[in-house]
Design an enzyme around this catalytic site. Sequence first.
Site, PDB file in Angstrom:
ATOM      1  N   THR A 178       2.304 -19.699 122.570  1.00 14.98           N
ATOM      2  CA  THR A 178       1.034 -18.962 122.628  1.00 14.98           C
ATOM      3  C   THR A 178      -0.137 -19.899 122.324  1.00 14.98           C
ATOM      4  OG1 THR A 178       2.070 -16.870 122.075  1.00 14.98           O
ATOM      5  CG2 THR A 178      -0.260 -17.060 121.594  1.00 14.98           C
TER       6      THR A 178
ATOM      7  N   THR B 154      10.758 -25.976 122.701  1.00 17.81           N
ATOM      8  CA  THR B 154      11.680 -26.222 123.816  1.00 17.81           C
ATOM      9  C   THR B 154      11.283 -25.430 125.056  1.00 17.81           C
ATOM     10  OG1 THR B 154      13.103 -24.446 123.064  1.00 17.81           O
ATOM     11  CG2 THR B 154      13.620 -26.651 122.269  1.00 17.81           C
ATOM     12  N   SER B 155      10.260 -24.595 124.958  1.00 15.60           N
ATOM     13  CA  SER B 155       9.875 -23.743 126.086  1.00 15.60           C
ATOM     14  C   SER B 155       8.713 -24.373 126.853  1.00 15.60           C
ATOM     15  CB  SER B 155       9.478 -22.369 125.557  1.00 15.60           C
ATOM     16  OG  SER B 155       8.242 -22.461 124.874  1.00 15.60           O
TER      17      SER B 155
ATOM     18  N   LYS C 256      17.428 -14.921 124.297  1.00 18.00           N
ATOM     19  CA  LYS C 256      18.028 -15.388 123.042  1.00 18.00           C
ATOM     20  C   LYS C 256      19.036 -14.366 122.517  1.00 18.00           C
ATOM     21  CE  LYS C 256      16.323 -17.887 119.033  1.00 18.00           C
ATOM     22  NZ  LYS C 256      15.052 -18.414 118.479  1.00 18.00           N
TER      23      LYS C 256
ATOM     24  N   SER D  23       2.738 -20.744 117.440  1.00 18.66           N
ATOM     25  CA  SER D  23       3.237 -22.116 117.527  1.00 18.66           C
ATOM     26  C   SER D  23       2.967 -22.666 118.921  1.00 18.66           C
ATOM     27  CB  SER D  23       4.731 -22.128 117.238  1.00 18.66           C
ATOM     28  OG  SER D  23       5.379 -21.230 118.101  1.00 18.66           O
ATOM     29  N   ARG D  24       3.052 -23.987 119.010  1.00 20.69           N
ATOM     30  CA  ARG D  24       3.077 -24.609 120.326  1.00 20.69           C
ATOM     31  C   ARG D  24       4.511 -24.556 120.826  1.00 20.69           C
ATOM     32  NH1 ARG D  24      -1.771 -27.186 121.006  1.00 20.69           N
ATOM     33  NH2 ARG D  24      -2.771 -28.028 119.152  1.00 20.69           N
ATOM     34  N   ALA D  25       4.681 -24.806 122.117  1.00 20.07           N
ATOM     35  CA  ALA D  25       6.030 -24.837 122.681  1.00 20.07           C
ATOM     36  C   ALA D  25       6.851 -25.907 121.982  1.00 20.07           C
ATOM     37  CB  ALA D  25       5.961 -25.168 124.167  1.00 20.07           C
TER      38      ALA D  25
ATOM     39  N   ASP E  63      22.119 -20.775 115.891  1.00 20.14           N
ATOM     40  CA  ASP E  63      21.138 -19.735 115.640  1.00 20.14           C
ATOM     41  C   ASP E  63      21.828 -18.629 114.872  1.00 20.14           C
ATOM     42  OD1 ASP E  63      18.504 -19.402 116.149  1.00 20.14           O
ATOM     43  OD2 ASP E  63      18.750 -19.230 118.307  1.00 20.14           O
TER      44      ASP E  63
END
Lengths: 500, 500
Positions: free
Chosen positions: A213, A208-209, A298, A204-206, A266
């Site tokens: 990758t 919230t980070s 997390k 995935s793209r970022a 979560d």
Amino acid sequence: MEKKDNQLILKRLGIDTQEEYFVYVRQDCPVVRSEGFESQTRVLVRKDGENIVASLNIIHSDILLPGESGLSESAWQALEASEGDTLTLSHLPPLDSFGYVRGKFYGNRFSKSAFRHIIQDIFDGNYSKVHIAGFISACAGNHLDLEEITWLTEAMVNAGERLDWGRENILDKHCVGGLPGNRTTPVVVSIVAAAGLTIPKTSSRAITSPAGTADTMETMTTVALSMEKIREVVKQEHGCFVWGGAISLSPVDDLLIKVERAMDIDSEGQMVASVLSKKAAAGSRHVVIDIPVGPSAKVRSHLDALKLKYFFTVVGMALNMDIKIVISDGSQPVGVGVGPALEAKDVLKVLRNEKDAPQDLKEHSLALAAPLLELGGKTEPGEGMAMAQEILESGEAYRKFLAICRAQGGFREPDSAPFTHDLVSTQQGKVTSIDNRLLAKVAKLAGAPKAKTAGLECLVKVGDPVLAGETLFRIHAESKGELDYALTFAKTQGEVVKIK
Amino acid sequence: MEKKDNQLILKRLGIDTQEEYFVYVRQDCPVVRSEGFESQTRVLVRKDGENIVASLNIIHSDILLPGESGLSESAWQALEASEGDTLTLSHLPPLDSFGYVRGKFYGNRFSKSAFRHIIQDIFDGNYSKVHIAGFISACAGNHLDLEEITWLTEAMVNAGERLDWGRENILDKHCVGGLPGNRTTPVVVSIVAAAGLTIPKTSSRAITSPAGTADTMETMTTVALSMEKIREVVKQEHGCFVWGGAISLSPVDDLLIKVERAMDIDSEGQMVASVLSKKAAAGSRHVVIDIPVGPSAKVRSHLDALKLKYFFTVVGMALNMDIKIVISDGSQPVGVGVGPALEAKDVLKVLRNEKDAPQDLKEHSLALAAPLLELGGKTEPGEGMAMAQEILESGEAYRKFLAICRAQGGFREPDSAPFTHDLVSTQQGKVTSIDNRLLAKVAKLAGAPKAKTAGLECLVKVGDPVLAGETLFRIHAESKGELDYALTFAKTQGEVVKIK
């Protein structure tokens, strides 16, 4: 029950409301009166036999003329609309599956078919965010038992595409996020594919980070490939590092995640279902899952990690997947760089066996590649580490990395940011802790992930002695404004790196 | 942390999104990039020191020009905006109080201060609908104990205005809805005020029903009065029948109810807090609560009604209110008319002691007036019924009704609808049941409550013998289209009145 005055001519307003569908009509529109619609009513919107459910917004200005209607951009695309098309609005059928959610509040278990109906309704766009929030709340607080988590996962896999690679023993890896710089995927995929095993990794793209990758790999190669092109790369090189967004794997998961993030909820059941539904839909058979544990990661405790390990393993079995859990150190960032290009540089140093390659990133990558080699049957249990190390240190992994990049469209060196600033220690002492969340925030304020070369280099590790004036981390930015912005935050939030 | 490029010039787009605030900005707007905002991000919107929290929508068309921004109508009003004003957008502070909601999912109790923080945040507009849905879910399934319900009620009373009438022993009544035609308020208030007791009744307009008391009273007098005017009426006549919407009593309740309705969730804790917070904020001391019980009423069983009775009584005590519960027959509509003017006609017949006045409405009104007279100290326990009957049948109640109407702005006879159609029985037999929900739906499709004279007259009661061809109910509408619309529904949904 349908009447002519429910029909409206479409005008493009270009309002982006993300995946939530909105339809815009004038206050004097006959359908508003005849159907008793008010703003925020959920309505059925039809065009040429296609239909979606949207929230109504009523317009009191002339951005719409009498007889016209508008759609949010996502709704426009979903209905493949053009200016001048005719829309019909009508009342929604009742949302029967939400009855299961209400039942759960009263302590009923979800049945297998309850999950099937709920997930199908979410897939079809019948749940508003309020309904999704209700469903997430019903699952929160760890109120799902193992069987329910399994059923939820199955329902999520079945709502969407499912890949078939035409071969057995597909390998995969996943990291239960929250750790800046933990960019092991490019190294792990290169090692495993070099060994001849198949690992078609989608990332995935970022969200919230400061980097996903896919963002990191994009500084070195093309990651947005069609499904056809992905198959070609995997057929030729056994591995890939592509962006998963172009393929619709477990699309319901994406909707749930957005609302979970808004609520900052979560639950372990949702997490297990989220990860495993994506993996099952991707056709994976053996999956290594990295669970970093640390106070600002997390997963905060070893016991929580063990519970997750148990859940992942059991649900994985039910879905015919072998799950291997690696519980790792999540107390500080992995590697030096945080941000797409800066993490790419770390990855390249490890693959190229450079002297200043971050040892922790190398070791962590090997720790994940090793069980994959064993699960894939390339070596005996216990011997994966030696094999992974041999493939990496011989340069085989780097050659495979370059080959995959070439197959994806070519390799290029990641760029560097034009502006940097060092943040130095004001005192002498020892690094006692690094706050992953604050560090990620600084990198984001510097412009990551949108500004690819922005982010930071974290130059100390927990336990390191530091002198007053010694650099703790170096901020990289593509504009002076963003550099200042990150710097101001880093200075006012003095506890990013704690020294005692 | 504030930057110039966060400032935008306001343009009025006139988009009604109800109470949910939206802010619209162009995709090329610097603040979107610099702050990393995406569509649906919750942002802090400031103008001249005032601020609100809004959801961001990104505009990809020229309904906004570069440097411009827009607000939904509710946000426009909240900020008292004008074209050309300057808005500043920034990130939200974290929503700490939602941590209590997450804790509740994990089985924690809400504390008194948790409720105070949550309700204050909802009052301040800091909760999105997703957060409100989470809070409602946490309270659903009857997960609140009595103490929690009491704290929730107190917190809701304290967020908003609280009326003080300058006298003791304020009386009030409430009906736990769901029963068409159950329009007892005008009769009850007239009887109680005629006895010299103070009953400043505020009522709501219909939300999902074909008529609210405010809608019905509006066909005979003015109901939208200022607080000052209400005080004047009550001072002079001891009672009023006004619309509560103009006064902000327990405004958080209104927000919660909208989301509860979307989720179709009615937890007993929320219901008790909702009703009693409104009553406490209205300064009421003695409250009679009508709970109709029936298969298509809101409360379905006598046991559920008893549990509610217990909760209302205990929480009422904690808030220094005497609560008297009347459990009534909710198996069919009360009176004949369903819809604002048609219900007004029933009310007038009862007040005027006309021969064809609906007996059930009269009896039900007396049953509610009687305990109020006793609670108010006008008569001994057990003698309220006789006194109520005397006041009603002597014409005293009607005179008081007219006096209150005159004080509110004058009395007028309710109008009649130009179109009617009789729905007749296709068979001979006996009425075995009447579906309240379907009946309400027919009245709404006929135009009620927006079309004041629209609705229906239900001409049979459960147990009545009927002949083939005999009228079961008569639909009233203000347009031919609406008449047909209601008729089509009534005919295809053949089970509104069941005959066997």
